[in-house]
Design an enzyme around this catalytic site. Structure first.
Site, PDB file in Angstrom:
ATOM      1  N   PRO A  78       0.822  -1.209   0.000  1.00 24.61           N
ATOM      2  CA  PRO A  78       0.000   0.000   0.000  1.00 24.61           C
ATOM      3  C   PRO A  78       0.858   1.262   0.000  1.00 24.61           C
ATOM      4  CG  PRO A  78      -0.428  -1.361   1.965  1.00 24.61           C
ATOM      5  CD  PRO A  78       0.581  -2.076   1.143  1.00 24.61           C
ATOM      6  N   CYS A 120       0.223   5.531  -0.217  1.00 27.99           N
ATOM      7  CA  CYS A 120      -0.575   6.747  -0.387  1.00 27.99           C
ATOM      8  C   CYS A 120      -0.049   7.548  -1.570  1.00 27.99           C
ATOM      9  CB  CYS A 120      -0.423   7.641   0.841  1.00 27.99           C
ATOM     10  SG  CYS A 120      -1.495   7.159   2.158  1.00 27.99           S
ATOM     11  N   GLN A 177      -7.068  -1.529   1.237  1.00 25.23           N
ATOM     12  CA  GLN A 177      -6.587  -1.276   2.603  1.00 25.23           C
ATOM     13  C   GLN A 177      -7.432  -0.149   3.204  1.00 25.23           C
ATOM     14  OE1 GLN A 177      -2.996   0.956   3.810  1.00 25.23           O
ATOM     15  NE2 GLN A 177      -2.274  -0.936   4.771  1.00 25.23           N
ATOM     16  N   TYR A 198      -1.410   4.734  13.316  1.00 31.77           N
ATOM     17  CA  TYR A 198      -2.751   5.245  12.996  1.00 31.77           C
ATOM     18  C   TYR A 198      -3.741   4.729  14.049  1.00 31.77           C
ATOM     19  CZ  TYR A 198      -0.372   6.752   8.820  1.00 31.77           C
ATOM     20  OH  TYR A 198       0.517   7.376   7.986  1.00 31.77           O
ATOM     21  N   ARG A 224      -2.688  -5.315   8.886  1.00 27.51           N
ATOM     22  CA  ARG A 224      -1.296  -4.837   8.918  1.00 27.51           C
ATOM     23  C   ARG A 224      -0.993  -4.351  10.323  1.00 27.51           C
ATOM     24  NH1 ARG A 224       2.524  -0.982   5.066  1.00 27.51           N
ATOM     25  NH2 ARG A 224       3.122  -2.987   4.249  1.00 27.51           N
TER      26      ARG A 224
HETATM   27  C1  LIG Z   1       5.010   6.872  -0.769  1.00 24.29           C
HETATM   28  C2  LIG Z   1       4.641   5.837   0.252  1.00 24.29           C
HETATM   29  C3  LIG Z   1       3.350   5.787   0.736  1.00 24.29           C
HETATM   30  C4  LIG Z   1       2.967   4.823   1.670  1.00 24.29           C
HETATM   31  N1  LIG Z   1       1.670   4.703   2.060  1.00 24.29           N
HETATM   32  C5  LIG Z   1       1.266   3.663   2.801  1.00 24.29           C
HETATM   33  C6  LIG Z   1      -0.096   3.392   3.046  1.00 24.29           C
HETATM   34  O1  LIG Z   1      -0.964   4.068   2.551  1.00 24.29           O
HETATM   35  N2  LIG Z   1      -0.425   2.348   3.828  1.00 24.29           N
HETATM   36  C7  LIG Z   1       0.519   1.546   4.375  1.00 24.29           C
HETATM   37  O2  LIG Z   1       0.178   0.600   5.069  1.00 24.29           O
HETATM   38  N3  LIG Z   1       1.826   1.756   4.145  1.00 24.29           N
HETATM   39  C8  LIG Z   1       2.218   2.768   3.355  1.00 24.29           C
HETATM   40  N4  LIG Z   1       3.539   2.930   3.052  1.00 24.29           N
HETATM   41  C9  LIG Z   1       4.507   1.976   3.582  1.00 24.29           C
HETATM   42  C10 LIG Z   1       4.803   0.878   2.555  1.00 24.29           C
HETATM   43  O3  LIG Z   1       3.649   0.089   2.278  1.00 24.29           O
HETATM   44  C11 LIG Z   1       5.933  -0.040   3.022  1.00 24.29           C
HETATM   45  O4  LIG Z   1       5.523  -0.694   4.200  1.00 24.29           O
HETATM   46  C12 LIG Z   1       7.229   0.720   3.278  1.00 24.29           C
HETATM   47  O5  LIG Z   1       7.472   1.677   2.267  1.00 24.29           O
HETATM   48  C13 LIG Z   1       8.412  -0.236   3.332  1.00 24.29           C
HETATM   49  O6  LIG Z   1       8.530  -0.942   2.129  1.00 24.29           O
HETATM   50  P1  LIG Z   1       9.665  -0.607   1.012  1.00 24.29           P
HETATM   51  O7  LIG Z   1      10.978  -0.702   1.715  1.00 24.29           O
HETATM   52  O8  LIG Z   1       9.474  -1.681  -0.035  1.00 24.29           O
HETATM   53  O9  LIG Z   1       9.403   0.763   0.484  1.00 24.29           O
HETATM   54  C14 LIG Z   1       3.933   3.904   2.147  1.00 24.29           C
HETATM   55  C15 LIG Z   1       5.236   3.996   1.673  1.00 24.29           C
HETATM   56  C16 LIG Z   1       5.596   4.925   0.721  1.00 24.29           C
HETATM   57  C17 LIG Z   1       7.013   4.932   0.197  1.00 24.29           C
END
Ligand SMILES: Cc1cc2nc3c(=O)[nH]c(=O)nc-3n(C[C@H](O)[C@H](O)[C@H](O)COP(=O)(O)O)c2cc1C
Ligand SMILES: Cc1cc2nc3c(=O)[nH]c(=O)nc-3n(C[C@H](O)[C@H](O)[C@H](O)COP(=O)(O)OP(=O)(O)OC[C@H]3O[C@@H](n4cnc5c(N)ncnc54)[C@H](O)[C@@H]3O)c2cc1C
Length: 787
Positions: free
Chosen positions: A415, A417, A492, A574, A622
């Site tokens: 996920p 945002c 989500q 959250y 999550r």
């Molecule tokens: C731009 C951005 C937006 C994110 N938005 C959400 C979100 O809406 N919900 C969520 O559970 N995690 C969100 N995350 C966290 C990611 O889902 C993920 O857990 C985190 O980036 C670590 O993974 P990565 O190392 O592959 O980036 C977001 C991460 C990024 C980079």
């Protein structure tokens, strides 16, 4: 220049040699409490890489060291009656005493004054030296004397281990895991000279106590180990040498130097012995310090900050790997249900340095067997019969089922945002963003946190499911994904709680809006940034009922949109996360206090959503598996939380961590949250999705095949490359793998064919080049010298 070295172990002696060699006029002295033929332990291992460093630093001592090595290539793992061999590992072992004696002779040859059998009177007695080197090992007195400046910490790990020896012959490096009435015991054994072996035996403190062993009772220890590992040792006797049952202290210092005093080796930092790096670190510290001093010939004190800046990242990297490795051995029970081949792979990949790809290069037969075992296991789970000549894909391309939803591979778009919705309505940006990620080949695609109410949003740009316009916009996205791709799409849902009403992701994240803030809610009236963030209203009974109803309404719209799966966001501080964490939930009613109480509201929300979410469609939660804050939730709490949701019909835990409060102090690294996924999966029995710094297909294969995760979510890598999975498919087909778990859209097939062809050509060229430049074998004298 006068250099005083306290401690004549590998670090101290090697530094003394190097400095005397480059500065023959320097007055270099070493104080060592032991005699020349007196040391603890038996043998140690060094890698080819360390040997190359030793060769560059001092050729004469290198030649003696190399001449005394026992080399081996194979690792044997004995587990539940099976012995498994894997090849291509390339280790070398040497008797610790031999190594020390080589260094002692070299030091003498160069004119270093080594005072053996001499207890150092204390760092204060060396004040006249230009440089004082504290190389006095794990219990360093130099470190303790300067504790105020160096700020050391020692974290005592829970397992018990003992260092022993034996005169027997082993076929290669040997791991053995045996269970008896007291617990599980691990043996790590290797030869360091013909017919001479080092044994390290390790177990939990409970097993150690249950066995009635005592720390200092060496004869009883030897007798116990002889009986337990009789088969591995061919009935040979177990030898002791100050073989005490110890607990490993992970030592760290805020800084390694003060004025003209510097720490080297174990005195500065320890790395758990299970990755065999303590001596390597000690010797390479000595090399790095020497290089820094050479660059500051007139002022050795000025070299110390440079030494530390250059050396610290590498030392910390190794310490981190060692810490990851020791967690495996502390938790062998967690892996005990695994089939032998998976257990062995989990063991090999425990420090996350050795991976699926890495092992395939070392031992293709082992990985081919793992691939086949894995494919058969997945087929069994799915009720599929495989033909005898079935060719197995890499583990990441195996399907996975949750209720009636089957995903075609193990890659998930996490996920994320996008911060550009209009009053919660997804726009064309979202349509293209999600559409292209679904086309990119991942098995499952998550929406960003979609908010259950307008005041539940993190920012004004967050998507929602609280208006009919939202339903229509999401429906269009879901319909595209279903009509044009084989990807599944999960919704989500979340409520921002005390982290709501904040700026867009690319503005000042988690900070309140400059204007137009809306009131926010939380379990307790605690601002995220005290004095900066809004203070949330402590939720009343009416708030609790209202928010629960908002979840039901949003989930109902989610059903109508056609989402394949529903995830409730209970991580990252959250609203529901802040009920789960004791850091943010200070309530004294039935929703606060014990974990059972803190779980109450999140479980109520889960229950009402599960009731309206179609039976055949899966649900996940999550969580932040640790708050990374003392007094906050830990991995053990996460297991209890996972069990509670599993009992209520949750199908998968999406294992993230932290972001509970600005006080969180995560320990980052490759796949850094996967240890928690591993713990939850193997202790609670629920399927898990790992996430966090997973960036390669190799890592996905490693996590999945080693039983550490069922799915792997990648967030940032999918922003950079929506086609991550299709690109991985191209790489693996070039290796000759069948790839069925990656679906290219028919519109793009000619692009696929070209990419596959290019990948095969690149592969062939790389193999040809590798064949041409293969390095010669190390020029090691086969006969062993006697040191
Ligand atoms: C731009 C951005 C937006 C994110 N938005 C959400 C979100 O809406 N919900 C969520 O559970 N995690 C969100 N995350 C966290 C990611 O889902 C993920 O857990 C985190 O980036 C670590 O993974 P990565 O190392 O592959 O980036 C977001 C991460 C990024 C980079
Ligand atoms: C069970 C086990 C297995 C291991 N296996 C491996 C392995 O396979 N590979 C590997 O690389 N490492 C291994 N290690 C780690 C390795 O032994 C250490 O990391 C390494 O010896 C560190 O070197 P050092 O010079 O910093 O400290 P040490 O080797 O501990 O040397 C410090 C020296 O200082 C002396 N000293 C201390 N205080 C004083 C004093 N007050 N006065 C005078 N002298 C003093 C001590 O007598 C000692 O000789 C293992 C360790 C253990 C416990």
């Amino acid at each position: 220049m006068r250099v005083d070295v306290i401690g004549g172990g590998p670090a101290g002696l090697y530094f003394a040699i190097l400095i005397k060699k480059s500065h023959p006029d320097a007055d270099v002295a070493v104080v060592e409490r032991n005699g020349t033929d007196d040391t603890f332990g038996f043998g140690i291992v060094l890698s080819d890489e360390t040997l190359a460093n030793l060769r560059r630093a001092d050729e004469p001592s290198y030649r003696h060291i190399a001449a005394n090595f026992a080399y081996w290539d194979d690792i044997y793992t004995r587990y539940k009656g099976r012995v498994m061999k894997s090849s291509g590992h390339g280790f070398s072992g040497i008797r610790r005493l031999t190594l020390l004696q080589i260094l002692q002779r070299r030091a003498a040859e160069l004119g270093v004054a080594v005072h053996y059998a001499t207890e150092d009177p204390g760092v204060a007695t060396h004040l006249e030296a230009d440089l004082i080197v504290g190389a006095d090992g794990i219990n360093s007195r130099v470190r303790e004397a300067l504790a105020k400046h160096l700020q050391p910490t020692a974290e005592l790990r829970t397992n018990r281990f003992v260092w022993l020896g034996s005169r027997t012959t082993l076929p290669g490096f040997t791991y053995s895991f045996r269970e008896n009435e007291h617990g599980i015991w691990n043996l790590h054994a290797y030869m360091y000279a013909h017919g001479e072996c080092t044994l390290v035996v390790e177990t939990t403190d409970e097993a150690f106590q249950a066995a009635g062993l005592r720390v200092e009772d060496e004869p009883a220890t030897a007798a116990y180990v002889e009986r337990l590992f009789e088969a591995e040792l061919n009935g040979a006797a177990v030898l002791t040498n100050r073989s005490l049952w110890r607990q490993f202290p992970v030592i760290r210092c805020a800084t390694w130097h003060h004025e003209n005093v510097v720490l080297l080796g174990d005195a500065a930092h320890t790395a758990h012995w299970s990755i065999g790096s303590g001596t390597k670190l000690a010797l390479e510290d000595a090399i790095a310090l020497h290089q820094a001093v050479v660059r500051h010939p007139h002022d050795p004190r000025a070299a110390l900050p440079h030494y530390e800046t250059e050396r610290r990242p590498e030392a910390e990297r190794i310490q981190h790997s060692a810490n990851t490795s020791l967690v495996f051995f502390e938790n062998v029970r967690r892996f005990w249900h695994m089939a032998p081949i998976q257990f062995n792979f989990a063991l090999m990949s425990r420090a996350k340095q050795v991976t699926y790809e890495n092992l395939r290069r070392r031992d293709a037969t082992m990985i081919a067997a793992l691939d086949r075992w894995w494919a058969h296991r997945v087929a069994e789970d799915e009720g599929i019969r495989l033909p005898g000549d079935f060719a197995a894909p890499p583990p990441m391309f195996a399907p996975f089922r949750l209720r009636d939803m089957t995903v075609m591979n193990r890659v998930v778009v996490s996920p994320m945002c996008q911060y550009c919705a209009e009053d919660g309505t997804p726009t064309d940006w979202h349509f293209v963003h999600y559409g292209s990620r679904a086309v990119g080949g991942a098995g499952l695609l998550f929406t960003e946190m979609t908010c259950v109410a307008r005041d539940a949003r993190i920012s004004p740009g967050c998507t929602g499911l609280y208006k009919s316009e939202h339903l229509a916009a999401w429906q269009r996205i879901v319909q595209f994904v279903h009509a044009h791709t084989d990807c599944r799409i999960a919704l989500q849902l979340g409520h921002a709680g005390r982290k709501g009403s904040t700026q867009l992701g690319w503005e000042e994240m988690d900070r309140p809006l400059a204007q137009g803030n809306w009131p926010i809610l939380g379990p307790s009236p605690l601002a995220y940034y005290p004095g900066v963030s809004q203070v949330p209203r402590e939720m009343t009974r009416a708030d609790i009922d209202r928010v629960r109803a908002e979840y039901v309404s949003a989930a109902t719209m989610g059903v109508a949109c056609g989402f394949d799966m529903l995830e409730l966001h209970m991580a990252h501080g959250y609203l529901l996360a802040s009920f789960l964490s004791p850091i943010t939930n200070l309530r004294d009613d039935e929703y606060g206090g014990s974990l059972e109480n803190r779980l109450r509201f999140p479980l109520e929300v889960f229950d009402v959503c599960r009731r309206i979410w179609p039976e055949e469609r899966p649900m996940s939660v999550r969580i932040s598996a640790t708050d990374w804050i003392p007094g906050g939730n830990t991995g053990d709490d996460a297991v209890a939380i996972a069990r509670a949701f599993k009992a209520r019909g949750c199908d998968l835990i999406d294992v993230s961590t932290g972001q509970t409060s600005p006080a969180s102090r995560p320990v980052y690294g490759r796949m850094y949250q996967s240890t928690f996924a591993e713990q939850i999966r193997n202790e609670s029995g629920i399927a898990v999705m790992a996430v966090g710094a997973i960036t390669t297909a190799d890592q996905v294969n490693t996590l999945v095949a080693s039983g550490r995760a069922d799915l792997c979510a990648l967030a940032r890598p999918h922003l950079a490359d929506p086609y991550f999975t299709l690109h991985a498919a191209a790489e693996y087909q070039a290796l000759g793998y069948p790839i069925e778990g990656a679906a290219w859209p028919k519109q793009y097939r000619s692009g696929r064919d070209q990419l596959y062809l290019l990948a095969r050509r690149a592969r062939a060229e790389a193999e040809q080049k590798a064949g041409q430049v293969r390095p010669p074998k190390p020029d090691v004298v086969a006969e062993q010298e006697v040191a």
